[in-house]
Write a protein that holds these residues in place. Structure first.
Motif, PDB file in Angstrom:
ATOM      1  N   UNK A   1      37.224  30.619  44.567  1.00 45.53           N
ATOM      2  CA  UNK A   1      37.487  31.915  45.195  1.00 45.53           C
ATOM      3  C   UNK A   1      38.782  31.823  45.976  1.00 45.53           C
ATOM      4  N   UNK A   2      39.668  32.796  45.773  1.00 48.34           N
ATOM      5  CA  UNK A   2      40.973  32.774  46.433  1.00 48.34           C
ATOM      6  C   UNK A   2      41.226  34.099  47.134  1.00 48.34           C
ATOM      7  N   UNK A   3      41.728  34.019  48.339  1.00 49.63           N
ATOM      8  CA  UNK A   3      41.955  35.208  49.149  1.00 49.63           C
ATOM      9  C   UNK A   3      43.177  35.979  48.678  1.00 49.63           C
ATOM     10  N   UNK A   4      43.079  37.304  48.714  1.00 47.50           N
ATOM     11  CA  UNK A   4      44.203  38.197  48.441  1.00 47.50           C
ATOM     12  C   UNK A   4      44.641  38.839  49.757  1.00 47.50           C
ATOM     13  N   UNK A   5      45.567  39.774  49.683  1.00 46.97           N
ATOM     14  CA  UNK A   5      46.041  40.418  50.906  1.00 46.97           C
ATOM     15  C   UNK A   5      44.975  41.289  51.553  1.00 46.97           C
ATOM     16  N   UNK A   6      44.011  41.762  50.747  1.00 46.71           N
ATOM     17  CA  UNK A   6      42.979  42.639  51.311  1.00 46.71           C
ATOM     18  C   UNK A   6      41.571  42.286  50.836  1.00 46.71           C
ATOM     19  N   UNK A   7      41.371  41.092  50.325  1.00 46.86           N
ATOM     20  CA  UNK A   7      40.048  40.717  49.835  1.00 46.86           C
ATOM     21  C   UNK A   7      40.075  39.328  49.237  1.00 46.86           C
TER      22      UNK A   7
ATOM     23  N   UNK B   1      51.618  36.421  40.647  1.00 50.37           N
ATOM     24  CA  UNK B   1      50.931  37.126  41.733  1.00 50.37           C
ATOM     25  C   UNK B   1      51.601  36.773  43.058  1.00 50.37           C
ATOM     26  N   UNK B   2      51.886  37.778  43.851  1.00 51.45           N
ATOM     27  CA  UNK B   2      52.332  37.583  45.233  1.00 51.45           C
ATOM     28  C   UNK B   2      51.093  37.743  46.108  1.00 51.45           C
ATOM     29  N   UNK B   3      50.497  36.615  46.470  1.00 48.75           N
ATOM     30  CA  UNK B   3      49.207  36.672  47.160  1.00 48.75           C
ATOM     31  C   UNK B   3      49.297  37.361  48.517  1.00 48.75           C
ATOM     32  N   UNK B   4      50.441  37.309  49.151  1.00 53.39           N
ATOM     33  CA  UNK B   4      50.581  37.954  50.464  1.00 53.39           C
ATOM     34  C   UNK B   4      50.809  39.454  50.349  1.00 53.39           C
ATOM     35  N   UNK B   5      51.353  39.911  49.229  1.00 49.35           N
ATOM     36  CA  UNK B   5      51.703  41.323  49.096  1.00 49.35           C
ATOM     37  C   UNK B   5      50.777  42.102  48.182  1.00 49.35           C
ATOM     38  N   UNK B   6      50.292  41.485  47.110  1.00 52.64           N
ATOM     39  CA  UNK B   6      49.505  42.218  46.131  1.00 52.64           C
ATOM     40  C   UNK B   6      48.064  42.432  46.605  1.00 52.64           C
ATOM     41  N   UNK B   7      47.625  43.684  46.498  1.00 55.36           N
ATOM     42  CA  UNK B   7      46.238  43.994  46.817  1.00 55.36           C
ATOM     43  C   UNK B   7      45.327  43.460  45.715  1.00 55.36           C
ATOM     44  N   UNK B   8      44.048  43.407  46.005  1.00 58.50           N
ATOM     45  CA  UNK B   8      43.082  42.827  45.065  1.00 58.50           C
ATOM     46  C   UNK B   8      43.144  43.503  43.710  1.00 58.50           C
TER      47      UNK B   8
ATOM     48  N   UNK C   1      39.508  36.749  36.150  1.00 56.37           N
ATOM     49  CA  UNK C   1      39.351  37.095  37.562  1.00 56.37           C
ATOM     50  C   UNK C   1      38.229  38.079  37.789  1.00 56.37           C
ATOM     51  N   UNK C   2      37.511  37.900  38.914  1.00 59.44           N
ATOM     52  CA  UNK C   2      36.413  38.789  39.290  1.00 59.44           C
ATOM     53  C   UNK C   2      36.516  39.077  40.789  1.00 59.44           C
ATOM     54  N   UNK C   3      36.198  40.293  41.152  1.00 60.00           N
ATOM     55  CA  UNK C   3      36.303  40.707  42.551  1.00 60.00           C
ATOM     56  C   UNK C   3      35.221  40.043  43.400  1.00 60.00           C
ATOM     57  N   UNK C   4      35.601  39.606  44.601  1.00 61.04           N
ATOM     58  CA  UNK C   4      34.657  39.073  45.587  1.00 61.04           C
ATOM     59  C   UNK C   4      34.532  40.071  46.729  1.00 61.04           C
ATOM     60  N   UNK C   5      33.318  40.579  47.024  1.00 53.88           N
ATOM     61  CA  UNK C   5      33.191  41.667  47.998  1.00 53.88           C
ATOM     62  C   UNK C   5      33.119  41.238  49.469  1.00 53.88           C
ATOM     63  N   UNK C   6      32.834  39.958  49.755  1.00 52.54           N
ATOM     64  CA  UNK C   6      32.537  39.581  51.135  1.00 52.54           C
ATOM     65  C   UNK C   6      33.496  38.559  51.721  1.00 52.54           C
ATOM     66  N   UNK C   7      33.813  37.507  51.001  1.00 54.99           N
ATOM     67  CA  UNK C   7      34.633  36.430  51.557  1.00 54.99           C
ATOM     68  C   UNK C   7      36.051  36.901  51.836  1.00 54.99           C
ATOM     69  N   UNK C   8      36.622  36.401  52.917  1.00 51.18           N
ATOM     70  CA  UNK C   8      37.981  36.767  53.309  1.00 51.18           C
ATOM     71  C   UNK C   8      38.706  35.545  53.859  1.00 51.18           C
ATOM     72  N   UNK C   9      40.045  35.547  53.796  1.00 47.67           N
ATOM     73  CA  UNK C   9      40.832  34.451  54.329  1.00 47.67           C
ATOM     74  C   UNK C   9      42.303  34.782  54.282  1.00 47.67           C
TER      75      UNK C   9
END
Length: 562
Positions: free
Chosen positions: A240-246, A181-188, A218-226
């Motif tokens: 919980x780990x931040x992605x590029x858009x979530x 996973x490229x955490x900076x580039x890959x969307x959720x 993996x499960x989507x998180x709707x609120x937390x961001x970073x």
């Protein structure tokens, strides 16, 4: 017909095919793949009519398939070849897929097609899909292929020439580096596809907290961001780990061992241990309405009229001491609600497989952790058995084994999906068992059948489970339809004019049973044996548990005639 089932592991699909074929009165033997000489000896000794290999990870030797029809169950539609077919389909976001049964030949996956069945690929992890949609299609195709093999004159379709209308595509294995996973580039969405495609094995390789890890699930998180890649919070053992858009929740991690091997898979917080930086706990509410469904939680409760639904979903169906205690706390909250029917489970994957062998293996003292885990399971089962003010239904949408089956049997009614496989025994882990099985199992199937089930240690299909009284009802639904189907039936049960009478009769029966032999007596007798097995260093349990956790082969299961 005598069928030799050749499998890389006696896993969920192998077990389901074993049970389904036996239900159809075939003689079924099982051979674990890996030793070609042993396979040749088994074939020569048993002289099977057919060899059937579900999801085989190694090739069948030419001298075997050239003199015995060998059918391979391949997790892809006709013409899709390669060892990572299902992984690629999930990572690429395919929504429609299939399973093909083809004849073994020199070129892998290139033999004639005997049968195939389509299946959907909804947005779930590979292991969940493998046990559900893919397994349903695999069983449909495999049973059709066996039927065609038994029909004189049937000619399978070659993957070329007249009559072949498909395309052929052979792709190499999906390497671990291609899963990164490229955490900076890959969307959720891309992150989730990669996590789902490798959720059970091999995991997604990654760097985390200064170490090399594999990420599982993996499960989507709707609120937390970073910041992309940043760890944001913990919940129920997950991080919980931040992605590029979530952000996403990752339930489990395993260490990347020397040589790139996968270590013991554990709840993420436990795996990281002291490496985990201080993070806030972000608990999900236990009671959630439909609007909260996007909030991930491994335990949740909701109500529809007089019916309460307590759902739980733990990775691999394993329940650690902590899982058991949290589920018991949720069960007690559910008992405080004004319902007349309480449904346990109802999800689409594993109901429960009992104690958490990975957590036990990784514990400083596995014997102590084993004891804590089994006593926590017993407390949970005791709470279900002693519930006398409402009816309790166990809704088994996936598979269940060992203490997980006994947890289900503590309820007043047990419903399961037609594709479920039950393993109501502990023997293959070298254990006597607890969870009040000596009370609940004979009560349902009789003493003789209980002894046979626990001694033979064979998988049981949903149909057979209903026939022998192990379960009360089989729902012929797809994986996603099982939960709503069980909810509908539970609503009818709650509305039945006889329900209050059943509750009163249940209370009287429990009191009568208690006078005959207290529940504590069953528990003490079971735990006396379990204590010896846990705390005796030479106990087979420790060897079998370690082999299971570290994926080392053991030949104590059905490796020859079963």
């Amino acid at each position: 017909m005598r069928i030799l089932l050749l499998a890389s592991a006696f896993n969920s699909l192998s077990q389901r095919l074993h049970a389904e074929l036996r239900d159809r009165r075939h003689i079924v033997d099982v051979q674990l793949a890996g030793d070609d000489d042993e396979l040749r000896e088994t074939v020569g000794r048993l002289r099977p009519d057919l060899l059937l290999a579900p999801m085989l990870r190694t090739a069948v030797p030419q001298d075997v398939w050239s003199r015995l029809t060998c059918l391979i169950v391949h997790p892809g539609p006709p013409g899709d070849r390669g060892p990572s077919s299902l992984d690629r389909a999930i990572q690429e976001g395919r929504t429609e897929w299939g399973v093909t049964v083809l004849q073994a030949e020199a070129e892998m996956d290139a033999g004639p097609v005997w049968a195939w069945a389509p299946c959907r690929l909804p947005a779930y992890g590979k292991s969940d899909l493998y046990r559900n949609e893919v397994a349903d299609a695999a069983v449909t195709a495999a049973l059709l292929a066996v039927e065609r093999f038994a029909s004189p004159g049937y000619v399978p379709q070659r993957q070329s020439g007249p009559g072949w209308h498909g395309t052929v595509r052979t792709r190499p294995p999906l390497r671990r580096e291609s899963r990164r996973i490229d955490w900076a580039a890959h969307a959720t969405e891309e992150v989730l596809r990669r996590l789902r495609a490798a959720d059970s094995r091999p995991g997604v390789p990654d760097e985390l907290c200064g170490g090399e890890w594999f990420l599982h699930g993996g499960h989507r998180e709707p609120l937390l961001r970073g910041r992309p890649g940043e760890l944001l919070a913990t919940r129920a053992g997950a991080v919980c780990r931040a992605t590029s858009d979530g952000a996403v929740w990752i339930p489990e991690l395993s260490r990347r061992a020397p040589g790139g091997r996968t270590g013991v898979k554990l709840p993420a917080v436990s795996a990281l241990g002291d490496l985990l930086p201080p993070l806030p706990e972000a608990p999900a509410p236990l009671m959630q309405d439909e609007a909260d469904d996007r909030i991930w939680s491994d335990i949740r409760y909701r109500e529809e009229g007089a019916v309460g639904f307590l759902r739980f979903s733990f990775p691999g169906g394993a329940m650690s001491t902590e899982h058991c205690r949290r589920l018991l706390a949720a069960y007690r909250i559910a008992l405080a609600r004004p319902t007349s029917v309480l449904v346990l489970g109802g999800g689409r994957d594993f109901f429960s497989n009992g104690i958490h062998l990975n957590v036990i293996e990784a514990a400083p003292d596995p014997a102590v952790e084993s004891w804590d885990n089994i006593t926590a399971m017993d407390e949970l089962v005791d709470a279900v058995l002693t519930t006398t003010d409402r009816l309790v239904v166990s809704a088994i949408g996936g598979n269940a084994a060992a203490g997980g089956v006994m947890l289900a049997l503590a309820a007043d009614e047990v419903w399961c999906r037609a594709g479920s496989v039950l393993n109501p025994h502990y023997r293959l882990m070298g254990l006597y068992g607890s969870e009040y099985w000596t009370y609940t199992l004979p009560r349902r199937v009789g003493a003789a059948a209980a002894e046979r089930l626990t001694r033979q240690a064979l998988p049981v299909s949903a149909a057979t489970a209903e026939r022998i009284g192990l379960v009360d009802r089989v729902l012929d639904h797809g994986p996603d339809a099982f939960g709503p189907g069980a909810a509908h039936l539970a609503g009818l049960l709650a509305a039945s004019p006889t329900t209050q009478q059943r509750i009163a009769a249940k209370k009287a029966a429990r009191e009568a049973d208690e006078r005959t032999k207290p529940l504590d007596a069953y528990r003490e007798e079971e735990l006396a044996v379990m204590h010896r097995q846990f705390f005796t260093p030479e106990s087979p349990y420790h060897v079998l548990r370690s082999a299971f956790v570290h994926k080392r082969p053991v030949r104590t299961g059905p490796s020859a005639r079963v």
